[in-house]
Write a protein that holds these residues in place. Sequence first.
Motif, PDB file in Angstrom:
ATOM      1  N   ALA A  93       0.834  -1.206   0.000  1.00  0.00           N
ATOM      2  CA  ALA A  93       0.000   0.000   0.000  1.00  0.00           C
ATOM      3  C   ALA A  93       0.870   1.259   0.000  1.00  0.00           C
ATOM      4  CB  ALA A  93      -0.924  -0.002   1.211  1.00  0.00           C
ATOM      5  N   ALA A  94       1.965   1.232   0.783  1.00  0.00           N
ATOM      6  CA  ALA A  94       2.872   2.376   0.830  1.00  0.00           C
ATOM      7  C   ALA A  94       3.474   2.627  -0.553  1.00  0.00           C
ATOM      8  CB  ALA A  94       3.978   2.125   1.847  1.00  0.00           C
ATOM      9  N   GLY A  95       3.836   1.531  -1.239  1.00  0.00           N
ATOM     10  CA  GLY A  95       4.382   1.639  -2.590  1.00  0.00           C
ATOM     11  C   GLY A  95       3.374   2.242  -3.552  1.00  0.00           C
ATOM     12  N   VAL A  96       2.116   1.772  -3.475  1.00  0.00           N
ATOM     13  CA  VAL A  96       1.061   2.276  -4.359  1.00  0.00           C
ATOM     14  C   VAL A  96       0.876   3.780  -4.150  1.00  0.00           C
ATOM     15  CG1 VAL A  96      -1.405   2.163  -4.923  1.00  0.00           C
ATOM     16  CG2 VAL A  96      -0.146   0.056  -4.487  1.00  0.00           C
ATOM     17  N   LEU A  97       0.855   4.186  -2.881  1.00  0.00           N
ATOM     18  CA  LEU A  97       0.690   5.611  -2.570  1.00  0.00           C
ATOM     19  C   LEU A  97       1.828   6.445  -3.166  1.00  0.00           C
ATOM     20  CD1 LEU A  97      -0.611   5.713   1.115  1.00  0.00           C
ATOM     21  CD2 LEU A  97      -1.788   6.405  -0.977  1.00  0.00           C
ATOM     22  N   LEU A  98       3.058   5.947  -2.962  1.00  0.00           N
ATOM     23  CA  LEU A  98       4.219   6.660  -3.503  1.00  0.00           C
ATOM     24  C   LEU A  98       4.139   6.733  -5.033  1.00  0.00           C
ATOM     25  CD1 LEU A  98       6.883   7.971  -2.442  1.00  0.00           C
ATOM     26  CD2 LEU A  98       8.032   5.891  -3.161  1.00  0.00           C
ATOM     27  N   GLY A  99       3.705   5.614  -5.640  1.00  0.00           N
ATOM     28  CA  GLY A  99       3.560   5.560  -7.096  1.00  0.00           C
ATOM     29  C   GLY A  99       2.536   6.588  -7.581  1.00  0.00           C
ATOM     30  N   LEU A 100       1.410   6.696  -6.842  1.00  0.00           N
ATOM     31  CA  LEU A 100       0.366   7.659  -7.196  1.00  0.00           C
ATOM     32  C   LEU A 100       0.889   9.082  -7.114  1.00  0.00           C
ATOM     33  CD1 LEU A 100      -2.811   6.227  -5.406  1.00  0.00           C
ATOM     34  CD2 LEU A 100      -2.580   6.733  -7.839  1.00  0.00           C
ATOM     35  N   VAL A 101       1.649   9.359  -6.037  1.00  0.00           N
ATOM     36  CA  VAL A 101       2.178  10.700  -5.812  1.00  0.00           C
ATOM     37  C   VAL A 101       3.216  11.053  -6.886  1.00  0.00           C
ATOM     38  CG1 VAL A 101       3.510  12.143  -4.218  1.00  0.00           C
ATOM     39  CG2 VAL A 101       1.732  10.619  -3.338  1.00  0.00           C
ATOM     40  N   LEU A 102       4.055  10.052  -7.207  1.00  0.00           N
ATOM     41  CA  LEU A 102       5.184  10.337  -8.105  1.00  0.00           C
ATOM     42  C   LEU A 102       4.960   9.893  -9.549  1.00  0.00           C
ATOM     43  CD1 LEU A 102       8.168   9.329  -5.780  1.00  0.00           C
ATOM     44  CD2 LEU A 102       7.274  11.609  -6.188  1.00  0.00           C
ATOM     45  N   GLY A 159       4.897   0.647  -9.062  1.00  0.00           N
ATOM     46  CA  GLY A 159       4.487   0.363 -10.440  1.00  0.00           C
ATOM     47  C   GLY A 159       2.977   0.423 -10.602  1.00  0.00           C
ATOM     48  N   ILE A 160       2.254  -0.145  -9.643  1.00  0.00           N
ATOM     49  CA  ILE A 160       0.786  -0.150  -9.700  1.00  0.00           C
ATOM     50  C   ILE A 160       0.253   1.280  -9.557  1.00  0.00           C
ATOM     51  CG2 ILE A 160      -1.334  -0.910  -8.524  1.00  0.00           C
ATOM     52  CD1 ILE A 160       0.239  -3.435  -7.663  1.00  0.00           C
ATOM     53  N   GLY A 161       0.784   2.007  -8.577  1.00  0.00           N
ATOM     54  CA  GLY A 161       0.324   3.364  -8.309  1.00  0.00           C
ATOM     55  C   GLY A 161       0.558   4.299  -9.486  1.00  0.00           C
ATOM     56  N   ALA A 162       1.699   4.102 -10.157  1.00  0.00           N
ATOM     57  CA  ALA A 162       2.051   4.992 -11.260  1.00  0.00           C
ATOM     58  C   ALA A 162       1.279   4.649 -12.533  1.00  0.00           C
ATOM     59  CB  ALA A 162       3.553   4.914 -11.530  1.00  0.00           C
ATOM     60  N   ASN A 163       0.587   3.527 -12.528  1.00  0.00           N
ATOM     61  CA  ASN A 163      -0.020   3.001 -13.743  1.00  0.00           C
ATOM     62  C   ASN A 163      -1.540   2.988 -13.722  1.00  0.00           C
ATOM     63  OD1 ASN A 163       0.692   2.080 -16.255  1.00  0.00           O
ATOM     64  ND2 ASN A 163       2.178   0.652 -15.366  1.00  0.00           N
TER      65      ASN A 163
END
Lengths: 92, 205
Positions: free
Chosen positions: A9-18, B52-56
Motif C-alpha cells: 500500500a505504501a508503494g502504491v501511494l508513492l507511485g500515485l504521488v510520483l 508500479g501499480i500506483g504509477a499506472n
Amino acid sequence: MLVVTSILAAGVLLGLVLKDKKRFIEITGRTAPWIVYMLLFLLGIVVGTNETVTGGFIKLGIQASVLSAGGVAGSVCLAVFLHKFLFEKGRM
Amino acid sequence: MKYSYGKGSLIVVCVFVLGFFLGKTGIVGDRIAGLHPELWVLYVLLFTVGIGIGANTGAFGVVRRMHARILLVPLAVIAGTLLGSGIATLFLPGITLPQGLAVGAGFGYYSLSSVIISKIEDETLGLIALVSNLIREIVTLFLSGPIARLFGPLAPIAAGGATAMDTSLPVITRASGSGYAVVAVFSGMVLTLLVPFIVPLLLNL
C-alpha cells in the motif's frame, strides 16, 4: 500478512504521488528484475540449507507440476466457457 | 516473473539453482539463511511493485472502454485456477486443500507467492509454489499458440494468469491477436494485485 499489505500500500501511494516523475518510475521498473533475481538467489540458499526440502526434491517437483497442471487446465476450461457464451458472436 | 521478458525465467532458474547449491554445500552457511535476508528483499520488491501499480492507474481506463464483460475474465481465471488446483490437491496426499489453493493462487506470479508462502507456511510449500508458478509461466510462454488454436483466444490469457500483463503478454498477443492485448493486461493486472491478498487468505482457511 499485515506487513506485506502495508508495504504494498505504501508503494502504491508513492507511485500515485510520483506518477509524473517518469525517470523515477522508469528506474524503479528497471530495478525490479534484479530484485527478483536477488530474491530467488536468496530463496535458493534458504531452500538449499533446509534438509527436509533437499531430501524430497523430486517429490516436490511432482507435486508442483500436478498443481500447475490443475490450475492451468481449470482456468483454460472456464476461459473456453466464457468465450463461448459472452465473447463470441462478433462482439470482440 | 514480472517486469521482464522470456529470458527472465531462465535467469531465475539459474540464480535459484546457484543459491540452492551454495546452501546445500554449506558454503554460505545456516547463519545467513537463518537471518532470512529474502524477507527484506521481498519487502523491497513489494514496495517497487506497489510503485508500479500506483504509477499506472491509467491502465484501469481499459475497463471503461471494454465494457463490464472484461471483469469476467480475471474472475473466470481465479475460479478456474482454484477449482483446478483444488481437484489436483485431491491427488496429492501430502498437501492440504488450503495449501494447494494457495499455491494455485500465485497465478504464475512465482516470486511473490513463493516468498509469501515461505513466510506464512513453510519453505517446503514455498518451494512448491515457486516451481508450480514458474511452470505456469513457462507453459504459457511456450504453448500459447497451440492453446489459442485449441481453446480459443481467451485461453492463453487464462493460462498466463498474473503474467499476462507483462512477461507472457508478447506471446499471448501473437497467439490471440492484438485485440486481446487489452484483455490480457487487464486480467493480469487484477490477478497481480490480488496475489498478495488471496494467498495469505487461503492459507488461513
